[in-house]
Motif scaffolding. Structure first.
Motif, PDB file in Angstrom:
ATOM      1  N   LEU A   1       0.783  -1.272  -0.055  1.00  0.00           N
ATOM      2  CA  LEU A   1       0.067  -0.001  -0.071  1.00  0.00           C
ATOM      3  C   LEU A   1       0.922   1.251   0.137  1.00  0.00           C
ATOM      4  N   SER A   2       2.053   1.137   0.775  1.00  0.00           N
ATOM      5  CA  SER A   2       2.918   2.189   0.440  1.00  0.00           C
ATOM      6  C   SER A   2       4.276   1.861   0.766  1.00  0.00           C
ATOM      7  N   TYR A   3       5.273   2.521   1.066  1.00  0.00           N
ATOM      8  CA  TYR A   3       6.836   2.534   1.363  1.00  0.00           C
ATOM      9  C   TYR A   3       7.205   3.239   2.120  1.00  0.00           C
ATOM     10  N   TYR A   4       8.507   3.050   2.778  1.00  0.00           N
ATOM     11  CA  TYR A   4       9.081   3.982   3.734  1.00  0.00           C
ATOM     12  C   TYR A   4       9.523   5.379   3.051  1.00  0.00           C
ATOM     13  N   ASP A   5      10.190   5.355   2.044  1.00  0.00           N
ATOM     14  CA  ASP A   5      10.727   6.752   1.802  1.00  0.00           C
ATOM     15  C   ASP A   5       9.840   7.656   0.745  1.00  0.00           C
ATOM     16  N   HIS A   6       8.786   6.863  -0.037  1.00  0.00           N
ATOM     17  CA  HIS A   6       7.973   7.744  -0.820  1.00  0.00           C
ATOM     18  C   HIS A   6       6.484   6.931  -0.891  1.00  0.00           C
ATOM     19  N   PRO A   7       5.380   7.583  -1.290  1.00  0.00           N
ATOM     20  CA  PRO A   7       4.006   6.870  -1.609  1.00  0.00           C
ATOM     21  C   PRO A   7       4.253   5.763  -2.508  1.00  0.00           C
ATOM     22  N   PRO A   8       3.318   5.157  -2.696  1.00  0.00           N
ATOM     23  CA  PRO A   8       3.649   3.966  -3.675  1.00  0.00           C
ATOM     24  C   PRO A   8       3.381   4.034  -5.348  1.00  0.00           C
ATOM     25  N   MET A   9       2.997   5.275  -5.739  1.00  0.00           N
ATOM     26  CA  MET A   9       2.611   5.364  -7.249  1.00  0.00           C
ATOM     27  C   MET A   9       3.618   4.903  -8.123  1.00  0.00           C
ATOM     28  N   VAL A  10       4.901   5.197  -7.945  1.00  0.00           N
ATOM     29  CA  VAL A  10       6.033   5.245  -8.693  1.00  0.00           C
ATOM     30  C   VAL A  10       6.189   3.514  -8.717  1.00  0.00           C
TER      31      VAL A  10
END
Length: 510
Positions: A50-59
């Motif tokens: 759903l997401s990641y530590y450094d940035h949101p997930p869209m990339v």
């Protein structure tokens, strides 16, 4: 102002300009390896979340979609950026025509956008900024149609969706909210919207679209929010060194003449906005506050990156184009000719930087030390990958379960891509990164490991980890332009016992 026939020609010129840059990127993108950040996002895409530590997930979502269709290649990892840049070009055109009804403004703004190194060179990679930038511009286009044409209230909900998607790309898209509210405040004819519920519902819709990031952070004890809002800026203070880095970074990423032109345009456009020009109120509201905010942030922290103000330059490019065309059309023509000459020189300078970079990628011509040449990120892993796989197979003899190990997310993510994610990779160090949400150090203890270092992260394994013994298996030099630009070292460690950060190392180096 040009006639109808001239406008049709300019529309075609704009389309050809966008298509030309897109074709160039399609040709270029598969000719090099992945950049360090790209490989990191590719690794995310192999761990859908759903997401990641450094940035949101869209990339990661876009890379996952593209590589699921075309395979795990450099080309398909980067392919979404090409489509996004085509879309951004279309929005530039539509927004320029809606505001100024002049194809020259559209053409100049599209050309400027594609030649500024921050965008034109950055377009070679697939990074979180690109989908978020597309949403940033689309938001400006929609809110213009809503406010200038007194559109229906449901368009605020559409803006909420666009903002939410932008936030799924990068947290910086949150600046759309205060900019929108500032625009409504600047123009008396727009202020009635403050009395309506729709603008406030926009924020609710944006939060709903953004909810995957909130859910992921909640279930993981808010790590990404803590990192960006607290840990990354712990104890910030103003520094002239930071100001120097800000100025140097903007000159490098934007080029000096374009930077001056864009900042002057932001200032001149803001003056026109205060004088009652609603077109410039729109562009200024989404340019000036964003630029000022990131300039101030950069002056107060050394964690800032030169590309952070990027979104503010997008509407500034349209203001620069419109002010230049306006000056050219004045009867005396003197100011317009001077501005045209300035723009010509600025464009030539940016075009030269653009060309020099891409030449340097394949034929090194710039006097940059190998350790600091970012192009070297793109090479060498195609040679290292097969050797790492051989070392892994060697350690697998006898039923052992080895794993690959490196000390920095850069090496770990490139290592994953170079070995086609066929071997388990652990990234164990003292800093938090996305690998900490995948690695389980306790499960690795007692197993052999293939360790990879290179010139940038060249500390030997005995200083980093605890093993019974460590053996150097191979050194892989990478040549570029007749010079060794990096060197990979492959090690084999027996019986992994953990990181040396917690226990004094006692390791025999063979």
């Amino acid at each position: 102002m040009t006639g109808a026939g001239g406008e049709r020609k300019l529309a075609w010129y704009c389309a050809l300009l966008v298509a030309g840059f897109a074709l160039f990127r399609l040709v270029m993108m598969g000719l090099t390896g992945l950049g360090d950040s790209e490989s990191y996002y590719w690794a995310w895409a192999h761990h859908p979340a759903l997401s990641y530590y450094d940035h949101p997930p869209m990339v990661a979502w876009l890379i996952h979609l593209s590589t699921s269709i075309g395979g795990d290649s450099v080309f398909f990892t980067r392919l979404p950026s090409v489509f996004l840049f085509i879309f951004i070009g279309w929005v530039f055109y539509r927004l320029s025509m809606r505001l100024f009804n002049d194809g020259r403004v559209a053409f100049i703004s599209i050309l400027t956008f594609n030649l500024i190194p921050m965008f034109g060179i950055g377009a070679l990679q697939m990074v979180p900024d690109i989908p978020s930038a597309a949403c940033y511009l689309l938001f400006i286009l929609i809110i213009h149609d809503l406010l200038a044409k007194n559109g229906p209230g449901w368009m605020w909900l559409a803006l909420g969706v666009v903002m939410g998607v932008g936030l799924l790309g990068k947290y910086f898209a949150i600046l759309l909210l205060p900019s929108a509210m500032l625009l409504v405040a600047m123009v008396p004819g727009y202020r009635h919207w403050y009395k309506r519920p729709e603008p406030y519902l926009m924020g609710v819709v944006a939060l709903l679209v953004f909810s995957p990031v909130i859910i992921w952070n909640y279930t993981n004890e808010w790590p990404s929010f803590k990192f960006h809002l607290v840990e990354r800026h712990h104890g910030p203070s103003f520094s002239w060194d930071n100001v120097g880095r800000l100025i140097g970074g903007q000159m490098l990423y934007v080029t000096p003449l374009y930077l001056i032109a864009l900042l002057w345009s932001a200032y001149a456009g803001f003056k026109k906005a205060l004088a009652g020009d609603n077109r410039y109120a729109l562009l200024s509201a989404f340019s000036v506050p964003t630029l000022v905010f990131f300039y101030v942030v950069t002056a107060w922290t050394n964690e800032a990156e030169p590309h952070w103000p990027a979104f503010g330059y997008l509407p500034a490019a349209i203001m620069m184009a419109s002010l230049g065309v306006e000056a050219w059309d004045r009867r005396d023509g003197k100011t317009g000719k001077r501005l045209a000459a300035y723009f010509g020189v600025a464009t030539a300078m940016a075009g030269m930087v653009f060309a020099l970079f891409y030449i340097h990628v394949f034929h090194p011509i710039l006097p940059i030390k190998p350790k600091y040449d970012i192009v070297n990120e793109l090479i060498g892993w195609d040679k290292a990958g097969p050797e790492i796989e051989k070392a892994f197979e060697k350690l697998s003899v006898g039923g052992q379960k080895p794993f690959a190990l490196a000390h920095h997310w850069v090496l770990c993510s490139q290592l994953m891509f170079a070995t086609h994610d066929k071997i388990p990779v652990a990234c164990i160090n003292e800093k938090t990164d996305q690998f900490d949400f995948w690695d389980r150090e306790s499960e690795l203890r007692g197993r052999p490991a293939v360790i990879v270092t290179d010139l940038r992260f060249e500390e030997t394994p005995d200083k980093l980890y605890l093993f019974d013994s460590v053996e150097k298996l191979a050194e892989i030099p990478v040549m570029r332009g007749g010079e060794e630009t990096r060197r990979f070292t492959i090690w084999a460690g027996k019986n992994f016992k953990g990181s040396s950060a917690s226990v004094p190392p006692v390791i025999k180096i063979e």
